[in-house]
Design an enzyme around this catalytic site. Structure first.
Site, PDB file in Angstrom:
ATOM      1  NE  ARG A 245      -2.801   0.504   3.327  1.00 26.29           N
ATOM      2  CZ  ARG A 245      -3.395  -0.313   4.202  1.00 26.29           C
ATOM      3  NH1 ARG A 245      -4.486  -0.965   3.875  1.00 26.29           N
ATOM      4  NH2 ARG A 245      -2.911  -0.468   5.413  1.00 26.29           N
TER       5      ARG A 245
ATOM      6  CE1 TYR B 298      -8.347  23.594  -8.238  1.00 21.12           C
ATOM      7  CE2 TYR B 298      -8.377  22.186  -6.307  1.00 21.12           C
ATOM      8  CZ  TYR B 298      -8.616  22.386  -7.654  1.00 21.12           C
ATOM      9  OH  TYR B 298      -9.119  21.358  -8.400  1.00 21.12           O
TER      10      TYR B 298
HETATM   11  C1  LIG Z   1      -5.813  21.528 -10.148  1.00 18.38           C
HETATM   12  C2  LIG Z   1      -5.334  22.105  -8.904  1.00 18.38           C
HETATM   13  C3  LIG Z   1      -5.397  21.362  -7.717  1.00 18.38           C
HETATM   14  C4  LIG Z   1      -6.073  20.025  -7.631  1.00 18.38           C
HETATM   15  O1  LIG Z   1      -5.476  19.007  -8.370  1.00 18.38           O
HETATM   16  P1  LIG Z   1      -6.318  17.714  -8.806  1.00 18.38           P
HETATM   17  O2  LIG Z   1      -5.281  16.723  -9.124  1.00 18.38           O
HETATM   18  O3  LIG Z   1      -7.160  18.129  -9.966  1.00 18.38           O
HETATM   19  O4  LIG Z   1      -7.143  17.304  -7.631  1.00 18.38           O
HETATM   20  C5  LIG Z   1      -4.893  21.937  -6.578  1.00 18.38           C
HETATM   21  N1  LIG Z   1      -4.363  23.174  -6.585  1.00 18.38           N
HETATM   22  C6  LIG Z   1      -4.275  23.903  -7.705  1.00 18.38           C
HETATM   23  C7  LIG Z   1      -3.669  25.263  -7.639  1.00 18.38           C
HETATM   24  C8  LIG Z   1      -4.761  23.405  -8.886  1.00 18.38           C
HETATM   25  O5  LIG Z   1      -4.711  24.152 -10.001  1.00 18.38           O
END
Ligand SMILES: *Cc1c(COP(=O)(O)O)cnc(C)c1O
Length: 398
Positions: free
Chosen positions: A58, A111
């Site tokens: 894991r 984000y």
């Molecule tokens: C896209 C993004 C994430 C999240 O990534 P995922 O793999 O889509 O979950 C986090 N932070 C920023 C700044 C992003 O652009």
């Protein structure tokens, strides 16, 4: 296991034994093999409970180990924890570092799914959050901190609107008060910015973006150089059972090999396209910290080694219909979320910005569109955008 099939054994037994014997790799290849395995075979009974052995798959096998080594190199870290997506890396690291009664202070330009996690999920477990302005100074951030403040979240340049924070100043002030810092380093991707060198405790990346780089893999990482933080991240993963597939780890490692070249090319093309856009009559301004008239340019120049291909533009005031006419006229830019792949993308941002800023409501002269500049020829992208702006101007004038 380990022993080949023998004469006299039944068919089912022979099928299980065949090919399963432990053997050295046939030949050394440039990249590690994709090692699939939940069960790990131990050489003797005493090894089963011996902490010096890897006893279960894991936590990852050879491919994961190679990827983690590469990411330590990228981030200047001593420990990297992998997660199934960038968002999972953010939420997983936060869950591993805080507990009931703790407060998180978070930058307003984070984000937005991170904000949703803090406001809903983390709140249910007794973790409260407050937000500070996207350009708040270290003094302003620390003035908000109280006795329960445990973690400060930064993202620079911020999602959609690219505001920057003085990372070194916030990290130093937080450390002096015993508060941890975590920075979403997806924009910096390690090749442009190294938060750990600035004093940040945890650098998180959505590897989905530039590291994986081909818009086909989800993964995230949390990197640290602090043994205490590393221990907390590892326990969070152990206790929750988070894991990453060996095939995805392989793809991320493959992406890492060409990361520096891809980001450099996307960054140079991005500046070329952004500079052209800034001179177009339909554009009020371009939000790109590498452009000298951007309010965050000085911080960017001080802290960042370069730009990536992501930036936004503020259009002349116009209806949503006119913005959609621009986007629908584009032929080379895909309409889609995410970024960091080899291809160019565009999204309108206003719907998100309305709800994703609470410390300071978002205001601008007109609608905001975010572009990701991919690896296409910039002259072709510029011609495509000119077509989009023509459709915008025609619809706006109607
Ligand atoms: C896209 C993004 C994430 C999240 O990534 P995922 O793999 O889509 O979950 C986090 N932070 C920023 C700044 C992003 O652009």
């Amino acid at each position: 296991m380990g022993k080949p099939p023998r004469d006299g054994q039944g068919e089912a037994t022979r099928l299980i034994r065949a090919g399963g014997a432990k053997r050295p790799l046939k030949a050394v290849t440039v990249s590690p093999p994709v090692q699939r395995g939940s069960t790990v075979l131990l050489p003797e009974a005493a090894a089963l409970y011996d902490p010096r052995y890897v006893t279960y798959g894991r936590n990852g096998l050879v491919g994961h180990e190679a990827l983690v080594e590469g990411l330590c190199e990228l981030e200047g870290a001593t420990h990297v924890q992998l997660y199934g997506s960038g968002l999972a890396a953010l939420t997983g690291a936060i869950l591993s570092l805080v507990g009931a009664g703790d407060e998180v202070l978070c930058v307003d330009c984070i984000y937005s799914p991170t904000r949703r996690f803090l406001d809903n999920f983390a709140a249910r477990y007794g973790v409260t959050s407050r937000y500070f302005g996207a350009r708040a100074t270290a003094e302003e951030v620390m003035a908000m901190a109280g006795p329960t403040t445990r973690l400060i979240l930064l993202e620079t340049p911020g999602s959609l609107t690219f505001e920057m924070q003085d990372v070194a100043a916030v990290a130093a002030a937080a450390r002096a008060r015993g508060i941890m810092t975590l920075l979403d380093n997806t924009y910096g991707a390690g090749v442009l910015f190294r938060p750990i060198a600035q004093g940040v405790d945890v650098s998180v990346q959505a590897l989905t973006k530039y590291v994986c780089g081909h818009s086909d893999v989800f993964m995230g990482s949390a990197a640290t150089a602090s043994p205490e933080v590393a221990r907390k991240l590892a326990i969070g993963t152990r206790d929750n059972g988070w894991t990453v597939s060996p095939d995805d780890a392989y793809q991320a490692l493959r992406g890492l090999r060409t990361l520096a070249s891809r980001v450099a090319r996307a960054g140079a093309s991005g500046i070329e396209v952004a500079t052209w856009l800034a001179a177009q009559p339909e554009v009020v301004r371009v939000i790109h910290p590498a452009l000298p008239d951007c309010p965050d340019h000085d911080l960017w120049k001080r802290d960042f080694k370069g730009a990536n291909g992501l930036f936004s533009l503020v259009l002349q005031p116009a209806s949503e219909t006119a913005v959609n006419a621009l986007l629908d006229a584009l032929e080379l830019f895909g309409l889609g979320f995410s970024w960091g792949g080899f291809e160019s993308l565009a999204i309108p941002c206003d719907i998100q910005l309305k709800s994703a800023r609470t410390a300071e409501p978002w205001t601008a002269e007109g609608p905001v569109v975010r572009l990701h500049i991919g690896l296409e020829d910039p002259a072709d992208l510029i011609a495509d955008l000119r077509g989009g702006l023509d459709a915008f101007a025609a619809t706006r004038g109607r």
